[in-house]
Design a protein around this motif. Structure first.
Motif, PDB file in Angstrom:
ATOM      1  N   GLY A 176      -2.371  11.217  -4.950  1.00 14.82           N
ATOM      2  CA  GLY A 176      -0.988  11.661  -5.082  1.00 14.82           C
ATOM      3  C   GLY A 176      -0.208  10.747  -6.002  1.00 14.82           C
ATOM      4  O   GLY A 176      -0.659  10.419  -7.098  1.00 14.82           O
ATOM      5  N   ALA A 177       0.967  10.308  -5.535  1.00 13.97           N
ATOM      6  CA  ALA A 177       1.827   9.439  -6.344  1.00 13.97           C
ATOM      7  C   ALA A 177       1.602   7.964  -6.064  1.00 13.97           C
ATOM      8  O   ALA A 177       2.378   7.132  -6.533  1.00 13.97           O
ATOM      9  CB  ALA A 177       3.289   9.797  -6.084  1.00 13.97           C
ATOM     10  N   ALA A 178       0.542   7.621  -5.316  1.00 19.15           N
ATOM     11  CA  ALA A 178       0.301   6.225  -4.941  1.00 19.15           C
ATOM     12  C   ALA A 178       0.202   5.336  -6.170  1.00 19.15           C
ATOM     13  O   ALA A 178      -0.500   5.665  -7.131  1.00 19.15           O
ATOM     14  CB  ALA A 178      -0.978   6.118  -4.117  1.00 19.15           C
TER      15      ALA A 178
ATOM     16  N   CYS B  57       0.817  -1.216   0.000  1.00 16.83           N
ATOM     17  CA  CYS B  57       0.000   0.000   0.000  1.00 16.83           C
ATOM     18  C   CYS B  57       0.851   1.266   0.000  1.00 16.83           C
ATOM     19  O   CYS B  57       0.378   2.330  -0.405  1.00 16.83           O
ATOM     20  CB  CYS B  57      -0.943  -0.008   1.203  1.00 16.83           C
ATOM     21  N   GLY B  58       2.083   1.168   0.445  1.00 17.70           N
ATOM     22  CA  GLY B  58       2.964   2.334   0.481  1.00 17.70           C
ATOM     23  C   GLY B  58       3.722   2.589  -0.808  1.00 17.70           C
ATOM     24  O   GLY B  58       4.434   3.589  -0.918  1.00 17.70           O
ATOM     25  N   LEU B  59       3.580   1.723  -1.803  1.00 19.31           N
ATOM     26  CA  LEU B  59       4.318   1.903  -3.050  1.00 19.31           C
ATOM     27  C   LEU B  59       3.829   3.139  -3.806  1.00 19.31           C
ATOM     28  O   LEU B  59       2.632   3.407  -3.881  1.00 19.31           O
ATOM     29  CB  LEU B  59       4.146   0.672  -3.950  1.00 19.31           C
ATOM     30  N   ASP B  60       4.773   3.880  -4.372  1.00 22.02           N
ATOM     31  CA  ASP B  60       4.470   5.006  -5.246  1.00 22.02           C
ATOM     32  C   ASP B  60       4.808   4.636  -6.684  1.00 22.02           C
ATOM     33  O   ASP B  60       5.540   3.672  -6.945  1.00 22.02           O
ATOM     34  CB  ASP B  60       5.268   6.248  -4.830  1.00 22.02           C
ATOM     35  N   LEU B  61       4.308   5.432  -7.607  1.00 17.92           N
ATOM     36  CA  LEU B  61       4.586   5.179  -9.020  1.00 17.92           C
ATOM     37  C   LEU B  61       6.082   5.138  -9.302  1.00 17.92           C
ATOM     38  O   LEU B  61       6.559   4.322 -10.089  1.00 17.92           O
ATOM     39  CB  LEU B  61       3.921   6.257  -9.876  1.00 17.92           C
ATOM     40  N   GLY B  62       6.836   5.998  -8.648  1.00 18.34           N
ATOM     41  CA  GLY B  62       8.274   6.054  -8.877  1.00 18.34           C
ATOM     42  C   GLY B  62       9.053   4.923  -8.264  1.00 18.34           C
ATOM     43  O   GLY B  62      10.274   4.823  -8.469  1.00 18.34           O
ATOM     44  N   ASP B  63       8.378   4.049  -7.500  1.00 15.21           N
ATOM     45  CA  ASP B  63       9.065   2.920  -6.866  1.00 15.21           C
ATOM     46  C   ASP B  63       9.175   1.707  -7.783  1.00 15.21           C
ATOM     47  O   ASP B  63       9.743   0.686  -7.390  1.00 15.21           O
ATOM     48  CB  ASP B  63       8.326   2.506  -5.584  1.00 15.21           C
TER      49      ASP B  63
ATOM     50  N   GLY C 146      -0.973  -3.198 -17.336  1.00 14.66           N
ATOM     51  CA  GLY C 146      -2.414  -3.075 -17.521  1.00 14.66           C
ATOM     52  C   GLY C 146      -3.033  -2.105 -16.543  1.00 14.66           C
ATOM     53  O   GLY C 146      -3.900  -1.296 -16.917  1.00 14.66           O
ATOM     54  N   TRP C 147      -2.580  -2.135 -15.299  1.00  8.97           N
ATOM     55  CA  TRP C 147      -3.130  -1.264 -14.270  1.00  8.97           C
ATOM     56  C   TRP C 147      -2.804   0.202 -14.536  1.00  8.97           C
ATOM     57  O   TRP C 147      -3.638   1.090 -14.324  1.00  8.97           O
ATOM     58  CB  TRP C 147      -2.619  -1.701 -12.900  1.00  8.97           C
ATOM     59  N   ARG C 148      -1.605   0.478 -15.021  1.00  9.68           N
ATOM     60  CA  ARG C 148      -1.213   1.877 -15.238  1.00  9.68           C
ATOM     61  C   ARG C 148      -1.677   2.423 -16.583  1.00  9.68           C
ATOM     62  O   ARG C 148      -1.523   3.622 -16.846  1.00  9.68           O
ATOM     63  CB  ARG C 148       0.308   2.006 -15.111  1.00  9.68           C
ATOM     64  N   ALA C 149      -2.263   1.571 -17.425  1.00  8.69           N
ATOM     65  CA  ALA C 149      -2.802   2.052 -18.701  1.00  8.69           C
ATOM     66  C   ALA C 149      -4.038   2.912 -18.440  1.00  8.69           C
ATOM     67  O   ALA C 149      -4.554   2.986 -17.323  1.00  8.69           O
ATOM     68  CB  ALA C 149      -3.148   0.865 -19.602  1.00  8.69           C
ATOM     69  N   SER C 150      -4.546   3.544 -19.481  1.00  9.09           N
ATOM     70  CA  SER C 150      -5.639   4.503 -19.326  1.00  9.09           C
ATOM     71  C   SER C 150      -6.907   3.884 -18.757  1.00  9.09           C
ATOM     72  O   SER C 150      -7.711   4.556 -18.107  1.00  9.09           O
ATOM     73  CB  SER C 150      -5.958   5.148 -20.675  1.00  9.09           C
ATOM     74  N   SER C 151      -7.096   2.587 -18.968  1.00  9.42           N
ATOM     75  CA  SER C 151      -8.301   1.929 -18.469  1.00  9.42           C
ATOM     76  C   SER C 151      -8.157   1.444 -17.032  1.00  9.42           C
ATOM     77  O   SER C 151      -9.089   0.864 -16.482  1.00  9.42           O
ATOM     78  CB  SER C 151      -8.654   0.737 -19.366  1.00  9.42           C
ATOM     79  N   GLY C 152      -7.002   1.678 -16.407  1.00 12.72           N
ATOM     80  CA  GLY C 152      -6.756   1.223 -15.052  1.00 12.72           C
ATOM     81  C   GLY C 152      -6.704   2.354 -14.048  1.00 12.72           C
ATOM     82  O   GLY C 152      -7.725   2.977 -13.737  1.00 12.72           O
ATOM     83  N   ARG C 153      -5.513   2.645 -13.560  1.00 12.34           N
ATOM     84  CA  ARG C 153      -5.358   3.648 -12.504  1.00 12.34           C
ATOM     85  C   ARG C 153      -5.983   4.992 -12.851  1.00 12.34           C
ATOM     86  O   ARG C 153      -6.662   5.598 -11.993  1.00 12.34           O
ATOM     87  CB  ARG C 153      -3.872   3.815 -12.170  1.00 12.34           C
ATOM     88  N   PRO C 154      -5.787   5.547 -14.063  1.00  9.56           N
ATOM     89  CA  PRO C 154      -6.390   6.846 -14.365  1.00  9.56           C
ATOM     90  C   PRO C 154      -7.908   6.854 -14.248  1.00  9.56           C
ATOM     91  O   PRO C 154      -8.511   7.917 -14.041  1.00  9.56           O
ATOM     92  CB  PRO C 154      -5.944   7.111 -15.809  1.00  9.56           C
ATOM     93  N   MET C 155      -8.533   5.703 -14.368  1.00  7.59           N
ATOM     94  CA  MET C 155      -9.986   5.628 -14.269  1.00  7.59           C
ATOM     95  C   MET C 155     -10.466   5.814 -12.829  1.00  7.59           C
ATOM     96  O   MET C 155     -11.574   6.272 -12.589  1.00  7.59           O
ATOM     97  CB  MET C 155     -10.464   4.271 -14.806  1.00  7.59           C
ATOM     98  N   LEU C 156      -9.621   5.459 -11.857  1.00  4.65           N
ATOM     99  CA  LEU C 156     -10.022   5.505 -10.454  1.00  4.65           C
ATOM    100  C   LEU C 156      -9.398   6.649  -9.674  1.00  4.65           C
ATOM    101  O   LEU C 156     -10.020   7.174  -8.747  1.00  4.65           O
ATOM    102  CB  LEU C 156      -9.648   4.186  -9.762  1.00  4.65           C
ATOM    103  N   ALA C 157      -8.172   7.025 -10.003  1.00  2.00           N
ATOM    104  CA  ALA C 157      -7.396   7.929  -9.150  1.00  2.00           C
ATOM    105  C   ALA C 157      -8.014   9.323  -9.093  1.00  2.00           C
ATOM    106  O   ALA C 157      -8.479   9.866 -10.095  1.00  2.00           O
ATOM    107  CB  ALA C 157      -5.960   8.001  -9.643  1.00  2.00           C
TER     108      ALA C 157
END
Length: 345
Positions: free
Chosen positions: A254-256, A200-206, A238-249
């Motif tokens: 933040g950078a989660a 849960c503590g991971l950021d995109l840059g990690d 798949g999660w970081r594609a447009s149909s994943g994280r951007p759909m929910l965030a």
């Protein structure tokens, strides 16, 4: 010169519980590098000890003695406290008493002779390799079954038929995003063996996609690099594609790397609910926890031939003894080793 945590209290003062606990909290953070969760848990335990001492007619810290400490543990034992709980609180009492004696809050280390129960070492529930494979294949598809999208995902574009259609389309898109999220969660928990708090503590840059490494911030502020495999890499893409994280965030994320259904950083309770859905569907045994996936990963590595030191690094344990508690030799692996190595097999 010693640190503030080891300086004695001012002469002539009679420091009480509140001052000692405040100083102990600072000591836990500055000297022992304990996490905020550990500090909160220890503070709650000390509040319980203080209340017990007061009920026993010893409200002042200076009245604390070995008899009070023993009766505190005995009361919890009679109330049905688990052995692990008793062992943890006895350990806390010893650490606090030694600290308070050094600081001058207590005249002596009253817990030096305190003996606490030893926690029974229990092997967490684990999955077989086949069951883990089924979880990773089926588990993500269960996303969104137990609750309708909320927050930004539930915003009603309008009451007209076109608006209702748009809302339904949005909800379908959110459920698809949750499936992608759950796939990433399960692949990382099992594939990297990280703790749920680390996940849960991971950021995109990690995430280092080129080397397939995670920068993980573990217990005590220790940082380590953990590898992840090709399936986890695909799930992350798949999660970081447009149909994943951007759909929910939402901006609160933040950078989660991983976000929850409301758009903020994913928390441990939501991760446990993923496994509860899987258990309800019969995909995994009831009661399987994120820690069980971590332990499964370590066990499967050992069964695959990894040495204990490598598993120690993989799990981020400061001590090899901790790794030995987490891992165990299965009868099948013991039998194979016996037949391979023993001259009388």
């Amino acid at each position: 010169m010693g640190s503030d945590a080891d300086e004695p209290a001012d002469a002539g003062r009679a420091p009480g519980w509140a001052e000692a606990i405040t100083g102990f909290r600072r000591y836990l953070v500055a000297e022992l590098n304990r996490s905020p969760e550990t500090v909160r848990a220890y503070s709650a335990d000390l509040a319980g000890l203080r209340g017990h001492a007061s009920r026993a007619g010893c409200p002042d810290l200076a009245d604390l003695d070995l008899t009070i400490l023993r009766s505190w543990l005995a009361t919890m034992r009679v109330a049905g406290a688990a052995p692990a709980t008793l062992a943890r609180r006895a350990s806390l009492a010893r650490v606090f008493s030694a600290f308070a004696a050094r600081r001058g809050y207590l005249a002596s280390d009253v817990a030096a002779r305190l003996v606490g129960g030893r926690a029974r070492r229990q092997v967490p529930q684990i999955l077989s390799v086949e069951a883990a494979r089924e979880l990773l294949q089926v588990g993500p598809g269960l996303a969104g079954r137990t609750a309708a999208p909320v927050g930004r995902a539930a915003a009603d574009p309008g009451g007209a038929p076109a608006g209702r259609t748009a809302r339904r389309d949005r909800e379908v898109a959110v459920r698809d995003a949750l499936r992608l999220r759950d796939a990433a969660v399960l692949e990382l928990l099992y594939g990297s063996g990280i703790r749920v708090s680390e996940l849960c503590g991971l950021d995109l840059g990690d995430v280092d996609d080129d080397r397939r490494l995670l920068r993980v911030h573990g217990k005590g502020g220790r940082e380590r690099s953990v590898p992840f495999g090709v399936p986890a890499a695909a799930a992350l893409r798949g999660w970081r594609a447009s149909s994943g994280r951007p759909m929910l965030a939402t901006p609160s994320a933040g950078a989660a790397l991983l976000v929850g259904q409301r758009g903020g950083r994913l928390d441990a309770r939501a991760v446990r609910r993923i496994l509860e859905r899987c258990a309800a569907a019969g995909v995994v045994p009831a009661g399987l926890t994120p820690h069980g996936l971590r332990h499964s990963a370590a066990t499967h590595m050992l069964e695959g031939g990894a040495d204990l030191r490598s598993v120690q690094e993989f799990l981020g344990h400061a001590s090899l003894a901790t790794t030995q508690i987490y891992t165990h030799v299965t009868p099948e692996r013991l039998r194979a080793a016996f037949e391979q190595a023993h001259p009388r097999a």
